[in-house]
Scaffold this motif. Structure first.
Motif, mmCIF file in Angstrom:
data_model
loop_
_atom_site.group_PDB
_atom_site.id
_atom_site.type_symbol
_atom_site.label_atom_id
_atom_site.label_comp_id
_atom_site.label_asym_id
_atom_site.label_seq_id
_atom_site.Cartn_x
_atom_site.Cartn_y
_atom_site.Cartn_z
ATOM 1 N N VAL A 49 40.174 39.271 37.957
ATOM 2 C CA VAL A 49 39.334 38.685 38.999
ATOM 3 C C VAL A 49 40.170 38.211 40.171
ATOM 4 O O VAL A 49 39.889 38.517 41.337
ATOM 5 C CB VAL A 49 38.491 37.521 38.431
ATOM 6 C CG1 VAL A 49 37.832 36.739 39.568
ATOM 7 C CG2 VAL A 49 37.438 38.049 37.474
ATOM 8 N N VAL A 50 41.235 37.444 39.899
ATOM 9 C CA VAL A 50 42.019 36.852 40.977
ATOM 10 C C VAL A 50 42.696 37.923 41.819
ATOM 11 O O VAL A 50 42.806 37.791 43.035
ATOM 12 C CB VAL A 50 43.058 35.860 40.404
ATOM 13 C CG1 VAL A 50 44.010 35.392 41.497
ATOM 14 C CG2 VAL A 50 42.348 34.667 39.791
ATOM 15 N N GLN A 51 43.159 38.994 41.179
ATOM 16 C CA GLN A 51 43.809 40.065 41.928
ATOM 17 C C GLN A 51 42.873 40.682 42.954
ATOM 18 O O GLN A 51 43.305 41.172 43.988
ATOM 19 C CB GLN A 51 44.316 41.150 40.979
ATOM 20 C CG GLN A 51 45.521 40.727 40.158
ATOM 21 C CD GLN A 51 45.815 41.707 39.054
ATOM 22 O OE1 GLN A 51 45.312 42.827 39.066
ATOM 23 N NE2 GLN A 51 46.602 41.298 38.076
ATOM 24 N N ARG A 52 41.585 40.650 42.675
ATOM 25 C CA ARG A 52 40.611 41.262 43.577
ATOM 26 C C ARG A 52 39.882 40.238 44.431
ATOM 27 O O ARG A 52 39.007 40.574 45.192
ATOM 28 C CB ARG A 52 39.604 42.067 42.754
ATOM 29 C CG ARG A 52 40.258 43.260 42.075
ATOM 30 C CD ARG A 52 39.429 43.782 40.927
ATOM 31 N NE ARG A 52 40.042 44.967 40.372
ATOM 32 C CZ ARG A 52 41.035 44.955 39.475
ATOM 33 N NH1 ARG A 52 41.520 43.808 39.049
ATOM 34 N NH2 ARG A 52 41.546 46.078 39.034
ATOM 35 N N GLN A 53 40.261 38.970 44.260
ATOM 36 C CA GLN A 53 39.496 37.914 44.891
ATOM 37 C C GLN A 53 40.062 37.479 46.236
ATOM 38 O O GLN A 53 39.435 37.673 47.267
ATOM 39 C CB GLN A 53 39.413 36.700 43.953
ATOM 40 C CG GLN A 53 38.550 35.561 44.482
ATOM 41 C CD GLN A 53 38.421 34.443 43.474
ATOM 42 O OE1 GLN A 53 39.267 34.287 42.610
ATOM 43 N NE2 GLN A 53 37.370 33.671 43.582
ATOM 44 N N ALA A 54 41.216 36.850 46.242
ATOM 45 C CA ALA A 54 41.703 36.181 47.444
ATOM 46 C C ALA A 54 42.131 37.172 48.517
ATOM 47 O O ALA A 54 43.094 37.906 48.366
ATOM 48 C CB ALA A 54 42.867 35.265 47.094
ATOM 49 N N MET A 548 37.785 34.517 49.131
ATOM 50 C CA MET A 548 36.769 35.499 49.508
ATOM 51 C C MET A 548 37.130 36.830 48.859
ATOM 52 O O MET A 548 38.244 37.319 48.988
ATOM 53 C CB MET A 548 36.728 35.649 51.029
ATOM 54 C CG MET A 548 35.780 36.722 51.525
ATOM 55 S SD MET A 548 35.588 36.676 53.338
ATOM 56 C CE MET A 548 37.292 36.837 53.877
ATOM 57 N N TYR A 549 36.189 37.400 48.116
ATOM 58 C CA TYR A 549 36.450 38.660 47.436
ATOM 59 C C TYR A 549 36.707 39.782 48.429
ATOM 60 O O TYR A 549 36.055 39.879 49.470
ATOM 61 C CB TYR A 549 35.272 39.054 46.554
ATOM 62 C CG TYR A 549 35.195 38.289 45.257
ATOM 63 C CD1 TYR A 549 36.017 38.639 44.193
ATOM 64 C CD2 TYR A 549 34.324 37.223 45.102
ATOM 65 C CE1 TYR A 549 35.959 37.937 43.007
ATOM 66 C CE2 TYR A 549 34.261 36.512 43.915
ATOM 67 C CZ TYR A 549 35.083 36.880 42.869
ATOM 68 O OH TYR A 549 35.030 36.173 41.699
ATOM 69 N N ARG A 550 37.657 40.633 48.081
ATOM 70 C CA ARG A 550 37.920 41.815 48.887
ATOM 71 C C ARG A 550 36.892 42.911 48.598
ATOM 72 O O ARG A 550 36.698 43.811 49.392
ATOM 73 C CB ARG A 550 39.301 42.388 48.582
ATOM 74 C CG ARG A 550 40.470 41.488 48.876
ATOM 75 C CD ARG A 550 41.737 42.330 48.756
ATOM 76 N NE ARG A 550 42.929 41.520 48.793
ATOM 77 C CZ ARG A 550 43.516 41.054 47.695
ATOM 78 N NH1 ARG A 550 43.004 41.294 46.517
ATOM 79 N NH2 ARG A 550 44.606 40.330 47.796
ATOM 80 N N VAL A 554 29.612 44.435 42.452
ATOM 81 C CA VAL A 554 29.383 45.629 41.628
ATOM 82 C C VAL A 554 30.697 46.389 41.415
ATOM 83 O O VAL A 554 30.926 46.978 40.352
ATOM 84 C CB VAL A 554 28.318 46.547 42.266
ATOM 85 C CG1 VAL A 554 26.953 45.893 42.201
ATOM 86 C CG2 VAL A 554 28.663 46.911 43.702
ATOM 87 N N GLU A 555 31.573 46.357 42.426
ATOM 88 C CA GLU A 555 32.883 46.981 42.262
ATOM 89 C C GLU A 555 33.747 46.170 41.309
ATOM 90 O O GLU A 555 34.530 46.730 40.531
ATOM 91 C CB GLU A 555 33.565 47.122 43.619
ATOM 92 C CG GLU A 555 32.887 48.131 44.539
ATOM 93 C CD GLU A 555 33.413 48.077 45.954
ATOM 94 O OE1 GLU A 555 33.702 49.145 46.534
ATOM 95 O OE2 GLU A 555 33.522 46.963 46.494
ATOM 96 N N LEU A 556 33.597 44.852 41.337
ATOM 97 C CA LEU A 556 34.329 43.994 40.413
ATOM 98 C C LEU A 556 33.858 44.230 38.981
ATOM 99 O O LEU A 556 34.668 44.270 38.050
ATOM 100 C CB LEU A 556 34.157 42.527 40.795
ATOM 101 C CG LEU A 556 34.902 41.508 39.925
ATOM 102 C CD1 LEU A 556 36.402 41.786 39.917
ATOM 103 C CD2 LEU A 556 34.639 40.088 40.427
ATOM 104 N N GLU A 557 32.562 44.413 38.797
ATOM 105 C CA GLU A 557 32.035 44.748 37.470
ATOM 106 C C GLU A 557 32.693 46.022 36.933
ATOM 107 O O GLU A 557 33.117 46.083 35.774
ATOM 108 C CB GLU A 557 30.521 44.948 37.540
ATOM 109 C CG GLU A 557 29.711 43.687 37.684
ATOM 110 C CD GLU A 557 28.232 43.964 37.868
ATOM 111 O OE1 GLU A 557 27.424 43.059 37.624
ATOM 112 O OE2 GLU A 557 27.884 45.105 38.252
ATOM 113 N N ALA A 558 32.770 47.014 37.803
ATOM 114 C CA ALA A 558 33.361 48.288 37.387
ATOM 115 C C ALA A 558 34.833 48.127 37.035
ATOM 116 O O ALA A 558 35.330 48.718 36.067
ATOM 117 C CB ALA A 558 33.193 49.327 38.498
ATOM 118 N N ALA A 559 35.546 47.309 37.838
ATOM 119 C CA ALA A 559 36.966 47.091 37.576
ATOM 120 C C ALA A 559 37.167 46.380 36.240
ATOM 121 O O ALA A 559 38.078 46.717 35.468
ATOM 122 C CB ALA A 559 37.581 46.276 38.709
#
Length: 564
Positions: A49-54, A548-550, A554-559
């Motif tokens: 999550v964090v890798q895709r978040q900030a 703020m998510y990058r 739905v893309e985070l769900e897939a990841a």
């Protein structure tokens, strides 16, 4: 399309690696989010999550009535963010001028641009016209939409992307800030808040109306008269058209307020110690970057309580809240605008309350606003009594009635069933037997003239408010007992009535707004070493409240599904 590091991606596509974000070609910088990781188990959900978040980006916007100095605040914030001594490193900061966005739209659409000097009021009025034309196309947030487009292009340019086309421009982890100067319509706030979510911060610039008039007359529009300035200010605050400028509506949506009433320099060009914009904005930057422990002021907590009290109101017109504090900052009572009930207090206060609820939204006789109905009845009576009005055709009569309702006559008398929040707080203290002499009252809206006389009578020292209330005649009717000035005519500091002063001070609230309170002051990380007890700002597993998510959810769900 976004790809995980073990996917096969086409050349130039954005790739999310398991340790940091990179792009085929030059490697991107490791994100701040990765550097804040604690000793998490590799591959666990928080890591993904964090890798895709900030994104490591912030979007600021400044809102304030004309003459308040929004540009000065934007420039000061830009200088703070670009300061090399800033903990955690500097921001690559950019100021985005709303006027330049409007000018760009005008050129794109063949509109005539003003040719007069910027110090001519007609120049600014022409830009007001152009802004109205933009919003009149049907999109009231079109100026902010142009700002979003500009931010996207700036990010692309900084990453060496000439034309991003329709593809997403993924943040590369560089610490960046975009400052929009300035907001003129609430729809612009709504759009920016929905696009940039937690990474968006709206700064409201407070400034006394009398000071703004003098600034505009003396420093900016020297060829304009006082009446011209007043009309200009009225249009800026709340234009009649829905697509017009409505700064008053956007102002109270701010996350943080700064008071720019004092000038930065005195007449002899020496620094004015009353000007504390730099200090206040520096505190805001520390809050959002978590560079040190920052906790709320007494005023911020009191206004947060007032906001919470406002949410109890079921009034069909508006929600207003108030909080009364003693000299030590203890909250002794709160109040909301609500219908009073027999025995004391207002409806909705007790969770154990039984029986019928007689508030306007719930009463059995029908849900309606008594105030509006009674005002309409009076207006109808006026039309019946005056032949020249009674003989109008139906359309003209309806138009005149609407004009009358919008005028001072329509607000001359209030027939609301609700007690106002300020009086509810004062009455609550009285029922408890707590003195109101020497107290301070925090209210979400400027008090009406009826409440002002109650406030003075109760012995309150000071009132702080957020939202202005143009209909209030508190200052005109009670100029002997109420002031908005921090100094008297002799230049001396205001003295509280409980200490021998002559006037209750009504001042605009500054600091962290209620809407930002919990996010600004939540303890989301360890603040000490578990073994020694020594202070240290700990690391976070799940990111910060400002991230703020990058990518979309739905893309985070897939990841997450891919790495499970």
């Amino acid at each position: 399309m976004l790809y995980l590091s073990n996917d096969v991606a086409p050349s130039g596509a954005a790739i999310f690696c398991k340790t940091h974000l990179c792009r085929s070609g030059p490697a991107m910088r490791q994100t701040a989010a990765t550097s804040l990781r604690s000793e998490a188990v590799p591959g666990e959900a928080s890591d993904s999550v964090v890798q895709r978040q900030a994104s490591n980006e912030f979007v600021f916007a400044v809102v304030g009535h004309v003459g308040s100095g929004t540009s000065k605040v934007a420039t000061t914030l830009n200088d703070l963010l670009a300061n090399s001594s800033l903990p955690g490193g500097v921001f690559d900061a950019e100021i985005i001028k709303a006027r330049e966005l409007i000018e760009s739209w005008a050129r794109d659409n063949g509109r005539e641009l003003p040719v007069t000097s910027p110090s001519d009021l007609t120049t600014t009025s022409r830009f007001q016209d152009l802004g109205d034309e933009m919003r009149a196309t049907g999109d009231h947030a079109i100026v902010a939409r142009r700002a979003v487009m500009h931010i996207r292009q700036l990010r692309a340019t900084k990453q060496g992307i000439g034309d991003p086309g329709e593809a997403p421009v993924i943040p590369d982890g560089t610490r960046r800030a975009y400052i929009i100067d300035s907001i003129r319509h609430p729809a612009e706030v709504e759009l920016l808040r929905r696009v940039y979510r937690e990474a968006f911060v709206l700064i409201g610039v407070v400034c006394d109306a009398k000071v703004r008039v003098e600034r505009l007359l003396s420093n900016k529009y020297t060829n304009a008269g006082r009446n011209d300035i007043r009309k200009f200010m009225d249009r800026d605050a709340h234009a009649d058209e829905r697509y017009g400028q409505r700064v008053s509506d956007a102002f109270h949506m701010a996350d943080f307020f700064v008071d720019n009433t004092a000038d930065q320099y005195k007449e002899d060009h020496s620094p004015n110690l009353d000007w504390d914009i730099n200090e206040k904005l520096n505190r805001l930057v520390k809050i959002i970057t978590h560079t040190e422990v920052t906790r709320p002021t007494m005023a911020e907590t009191a206004m947060y309580e007032a906001h919470g009290a406002s949410l109890r109101s079921a009034c069909l017109s508006r929600q207003v809240g108030a909080a009364l504090i003693d000299g030590d900052g203890n909250i002794i009572a709160t109040g909301t605008n609500e219908v009073p009930k027999a025995g004391g207090g207002v409806y909705g206060e007790s969770f154990e309350e039984t029986g019928e609820d007689h508030r306007c939204a719930y009463r059995a006789t029908g849900q309606f606003c008594s105030n509006t109905r009674e005002q309409n009845r009076i207006i109808d009576e006026i039309f019946e009594e005056l032949p020249e009005l009674a003989n109008l055709d139906a359309i003209s009569k309806q138009t005149r009635k609407l004009q009358l309702r919008a005028s001072s006559v329509g607000n001359l008398i209030e027939f609301s069933r609700a007690v106002h929040a300020e009086m509810d707080a004062l009455f609550s203290a009285a029922r408890k037997g707590v003195t109101t002499v020497g107290t301070r009252l925090f209210v979400t809206t400027f008090p009406c003239h009826s409440c002002a006389r109650g406030i003075v009578t109760a012995g309150v020292d000071e009132v702080q408010y957020i939202e202005p209330y143009p209909k209030s005649l508190a200052l005109e009717l009670h100029s002997d007992a109420v002031t908005v000035d921090r100094r008297d005519r002799d230049g001396n500091e205001w003295v509280a009535p409980s200490r021998g002063g002559k006037r209750v001070k009504f001042s605009v609230f500054s600091g962290v707004a209620p809407r930002l309170y919990s996010r600004a002051f939540v303890k989301d990380r360890s603040l000490k070493d578990r073994n020694t007890g020594d202070y240290r700002v700990g690391l976070v597993d799940w990111g910060t409240p400002w991230d703020m998510y990058r990518i979309s959810y739905v893309e985070l769900e897939a990841a997450l599904a891919k790495v499970a």
